[in-house]
Enzyme design. Structure first.
Site, PDB file in Angstrom:
ATOM      1  N   ASN A 382       0.836  -1.198   0.000  1.00 13.23           N
ATOM      2  CA  ASN A 382       0.000   0.000   0.000  1.00 13.23           C
ATOM      3  C   ASN A 382       0.872   1.251   0.000  1.00 13.23           C
ATOM      4  O   ASN A 382       1.716   1.419   0.892  1.00 13.23           O
ATOM      5  CB  ASN A 382      -0.898   0.032   1.238  1.00 13.23           C
ATOM      6  N   GLU A 383       0.690   2.104  -1.003  1.00 13.19           N
ATOM      7  CA  GLU A 383       1.357   3.411  -1.083  1.00 13.19           C
ATOM      8  C   GLU A 383       2.859   3.318  -0.816  1.00 13.19           C
ATOM      9  O   GLU A 383       3.456   4.191  -0.205  1.00 13.19           O
ATOM     10  CB  GLU A 383       0.709   4.400  -0.103  1.00 13.19           C
ATOM     11  N   ASN A 437      -4.824   4.922  -4.776  1.00 10.47           N
ATOM     12  CA  ASN A 437      -5.396   5.711  -3.690  1.00 10.47           C
ATOM     13  C   ASN A 437      -5.416   7.163  -4.141  1.00 10.47           C
ATOM     14  O   ASN A 437      -4.362   7.792  -4.258  1.00 10.47           O
ATOM     15  CB  ASN A 437      -4.547   5.590  -2.419  1.00 10.47           C
ATOM     16  N   TYR A 443      -6.890  16.150  -0.334  1.00 13.73           N
ATOM     17  CA  TYR A 443      -5.497  16.514  -0.077  1.00 13.73           C
ATOM     18  C   TYR A 443      -4.949  17.448  -1.146  1.00 13.73           C
ATOM     19  O   TYR A 443      -4.036  18.222  -0.895  1.00 13.73           O
ATOM     20  CB  TYR A 443      -4.627  15.259  -0.001  1.00 13.73           C
ATOM     21  N   TRP A 517     -12.476   5.107   1.653  1.00 12.46           N
ATOM     22  CA  TRP A 517     -11.660   5.234   2.858  1.00 12.46           C
ATOM     23  C   TRP A 517     -12.370   6.180   3.811  1.00 12.46           C
ATOM     24  O   TRP A 517     -12.400   7.357   3.559  1.00 12.46           O
ATOM     25  CB  TRP A 517     -10.261   5.766   2.504  1.00 12.46           C
ATOM     26  N   LYS A 538     -12.185  10.081   8.375  1.00  7.85           N
ATOM     27  CA  LYS A 538     -12.774   9.882   7.046  1.00  7.85           C
ATOM     28  C   LYS A 538     -13.877   8.830   7.043  1.00  7.85           C
ATOM     29  O   LYS A 538     -14.445   8.522   5.989  1.00  7.85           O
ATOM     30  CB  LYS A 538     -11.690   9.498   6.042  1.00  7.85           C
TER      31      LYS A 538
END
Length: 754
Positions: A382-383, A437, A443, A517, A538
């Protein structure tokens, strides 16, 4: 026969590294399992939480095994994130990884009479060899899933292979309407006198198929005519029972539930379940709760799954680690497509032992969960590009994908890319499926970018099935206003955000899966934003599971076919102004609205929303929305001025920093030319770590950021690899080009220090 003894009650615990006790520590704290020492400080908003080595102790009697030569095992369902287990003063096993089950044979250390002392040392201290390394959630420490003592005969189904269940079942539907069950049990210490017999039971417990094999070669294929398929609406489960038989006596018995289903993904069309095109639309889930941490019981896990089912979601991404078996069981029963993953997240450690830990956690994830029909995707990372890219990182992913395919060729592999992962680059075409994502509209960037980005990727890579593995924005239920905007942290903007995203995804069925998310607010001790510290807000539902936010209902209107109507803005209960919009979410064709018993009007739903302009009466206004046989009400008070608590305090406003950038940077003459990035000088393309090396440059940047970010910040290891331009974008909204130019020109004055 096998005897599983739960020993979760009456443990002793000490929240310090007290060392291995020589005797039962009567003066330690009394606790029951499941237990975490971060239940409160993991999300209480103090900005940090205890990360240390703590000790648990428990006495138990050696179980009596009627058969000669029986074995005794200790089973640790999870211990975060390193654990060493001792029995009667002797170390029996050390385990790295905080989310999987592990066991150890303790037979030879158990006393024939009297009590045994079981001690477990747990640690969630940061290191460079166990994942997760750095991430945007709390790494709770403790024995948070419970402990068992297992007694088995000398001949038994395997308990030691990566904590697995001892049986592997692969059901495959046949064109004739039946199914084959490829079954293999794993047997220890059985001689030629032993056989393995398999029985398949339907949901009513009736035997529908049977097979027998010698224990030395227990693998077989069983045919079941007229098999009932497992799907989201009817998640039909069969039970496969394996018995280890010696002549006329069953020595050991295990069972597992399985489902008959097929699935595939077409990059141009999307996800298919049992040959039917079925777009996957759902949520991600973290396992913690407010002031419970990750120490949930079976009922709480099941309740979480039911809340997601009520939403109408058909898929869950289980972030970012192996979850409790109770939750996987619930997903099997309720019908979800599950993305299960390991905590290879954000930053890759350069320590070679860390990659071995990745491999171990992947093996445990697959072996322990192979039989769950709900699991369809194994997630690699992930990321991970937050920590930067390297040839080794790419090779590690290829190695992990090869491991997944070797261990389980029946499922698909996937990855969750960070938003700035280049569309063209070496991280593509490693896994079967890919997702991004994206937080356009939170953001950074604009909400309207989401659809065009997906369309562009789909056009550039028509052979890659693409999904959205995270999307969302903060929603704090206190904040409201007539003109919601990005970074106001209001429940209203969160609703607007998801109104848009539901439409974007509904229009693109070829997006193989989307995972909002997040389903629930969750603990993140490093966070302090939106006036709520210690949490990521969130979620569609609060961390305490008490309140569903407005955004929950717009998603429900798209995903759940059960008739529903919902009046949006119930917590925006005091409103000023002559005319206000009343929004209604529904999956019905139209909605009729009444105010104080008087008809306001009827409207057809457009994208699941009906919008009414209403002149509020002074005082109380009682609204009733009617759509077919479903109704909803709310009460709104007209006031002269709305409460101050509806507005995020200025010092907590995510846009406040951006608004003050010009002031913080001072006066700089700008021209209309392009920004320059001279060699050997800093710029907005420089990373935070590079800027930090120059004290003068860091003083400027730190001032702009309000002094909130630096090497002492819990998330520094992640953020230090961001270039400053990226960080500016994540601050919320669009950063004016003039502000970027101004900062870049200031940074150009400072040397890049190697």
């Amino acid at each position: 026969m096998r005897n599983i003894i739960n020993i979760n009650e009456n443990w002793k615990f000490i929240r310090e590294d007290a060392g291995l006790p020589g005797a039962y520590p009567a003066n330690w704290q009394d606790v029951n399992l499941p237990h975490t020492w971060n239940a409160v400080d993991g999300n209480d908003g103090n900005g940090s939480y205890y990360r240390g080595k703590c000790w648990y102790a428990k006495t138990f009697e050696t179980p009596v095994q009627p058969l000669k030569g029986g074995r005794v095992f200790v089973e640790i369902l999870a211990a975060s994130s390193e654990a060493t287990v001792y029995v009667n003063g002797t170390e029996v096993i050390y385990h790295e990884g905080g989310y999987s089950c592990f066991r150890a044979d303790i037979t030879d250390l158990c006393r024939a009479e009297g009590e045994n002392l079981l001690v477990v040392a747990c640690s969630n201290i940061a290191n460079d060899f166990v994942y997760p390394q750095n991430a945007d959630f709390t790494f709770y420490g403790g024995l948070y899933r419970g402990v068992n003592i297992i007694s088995v005969p000398d001949a038994h189904f395997d308990l030691e292979y990566y904590g697995g269940p001892g049986i592997m079942v692969t059901p495959k539907p046949c064109d004739c309407g039946g199914a084959t069950f490829e079954v293999e049990a794993f047997v220890k210490n059985a001689d030629e006198n032993f056989t393995v017999q398999y029985t398949i039971l339907d949901e009513e417990g009736k035997e529908v198929a049977y097979a027998s094999r010698p224990a030395s070669a227990p693998k077989t294929t069983i045919f079941l005519p007229d098999a009932q398929l497992w799907d989201f609406e009817n998640p039909y489960l069969y039970t496969v029972v394996a018995e280890l038989l010696r002549r006329n006596e069953v020595y050991d018995e295990i069972d597992t539930r399985v489902g008959v289903r097929s699935f595939s993904v077409d990059p141009q069309k999307g996800f298919y379940l049992n040959g039917v095109l079925t777009p996957l639309r759902g949520v991600a889930r973290h396992q913690d709760r407010m002031y419970i941490g990750n120490a949930l019981d079976a009922e709480e896990h099941y309740d979480d799954a039911c809340l997601i089912k009520e939403l109408g979601a058909n898929t869950i991404r289980l972030a970012h680690y192996q979850h409790n078996q109770h939750f996987y069981d619930a997903c099997d029963e309720l019908g979800f497509a599950i993305w299960a993953e390991i905590p290879f997240i954000s930053v890759m450690s350069k320590n070679p032992a860390a990659h071995e830990n990745c491999r171990q956690q992947m093996k445990e994830l697959i072996v322990q969960n192979y039989n769950h029909p709900s699991i369809m995707f194994w997630g690699l990372s992930n990321e991970i590009l937050i920590g930067g890219i390297s040839e080794q990182l790419v090779e590690n992913h290829k190695d992990l994908n090869a491991l997944v395919k070797e261990m389980d060729p029946t499922r698909l592999s996937t990855i969750a890319h960070v938003s700035f992962t280049p569309i063209d680059g070496p991280m593509h075409y490693i896994t079967d499926l890919e997702s991004y994502n994206h937080y356009f509209g939170w953001y950074g960037g604009k909400l309207e970018q989401n659809g065009p980005w997906l369309d562009n990727f789909h056009n550039v890579h028509p052979n890659i099935p693409i999904g959205i593995s995270e999307y969302g924005c903060e929603g704090v239920m206190t904040y409201h206003g007539p003109n919601p905007k990005v970074k106001d942290y209001s429940e209203d903007y969160q609703a607007v955000y998801h109104e848009h995203m539901c439409k974007v995804l509904d229009e693109r069925p070829w997006v193989w899966a989307s995972h909002l998310w997040n389903m629930f607010d969750f603990g993140c001790a490093a966070r302090d934003e939106g006036g709520v510290a210690g949490r990521n807000n969130k979620g569609l539902i609060g961390m305490d599971r008490k309140t569903k936010k407005d955004a929950y209902y717009i998603c429900k209107s798209y995903w759940n076919t059960e008739p529903m109507v919902y009046l949006c803005g119930k917590r925006y209960a005091q409103r000023a102004g002559e005319t206000r919009e009343i929004k209604v979410y529904t999956n019905q064709p139209s909605v009729t609205l009444y105010c104080n018993g008087t008809l306001v009007g009827e409207q057809e739903a457009v994208d699941h929303i009906c919008r009414f302009d209403v002149a509020l009466n002074q005082g109380q206004n009682i609204f009733l929305a009617v759509a077919g046989n479903v109704k909803d009400t709310m009460t709104i008070e007209k006031v002269e001025a709305e409460p101050e608590i509806y507005t995020l305090p200025v010092e907590d406003d995510g846009n406040e920093g951006a608004a003050n950038w010009f002031t913080a940077m001072g006066s700089v003459d700008l021209d209309d030319g392009l920004m320059e990035f001279p060699e050997g000088k800093l710029s907005i393309k420089s990373t935070m770590a590079e800027i930090h090396k120059n004290p003068e440059a860091w003083a400027l940047v730190s001032k702009m950021m309000g002094g909130k970010m630096g090497p002492d910040h819990p998330m520094w290891n992640m953020v230090q690899n961001f270039n400053f331009e990226m960080l500016m974008g994540m601050g919320g909204g669009d950063v004016p080009e003039s502000a970027k130019k101004m900062l870049n020109k200031q940074l150009n004055k400072f040397d890049l220090i190697e």
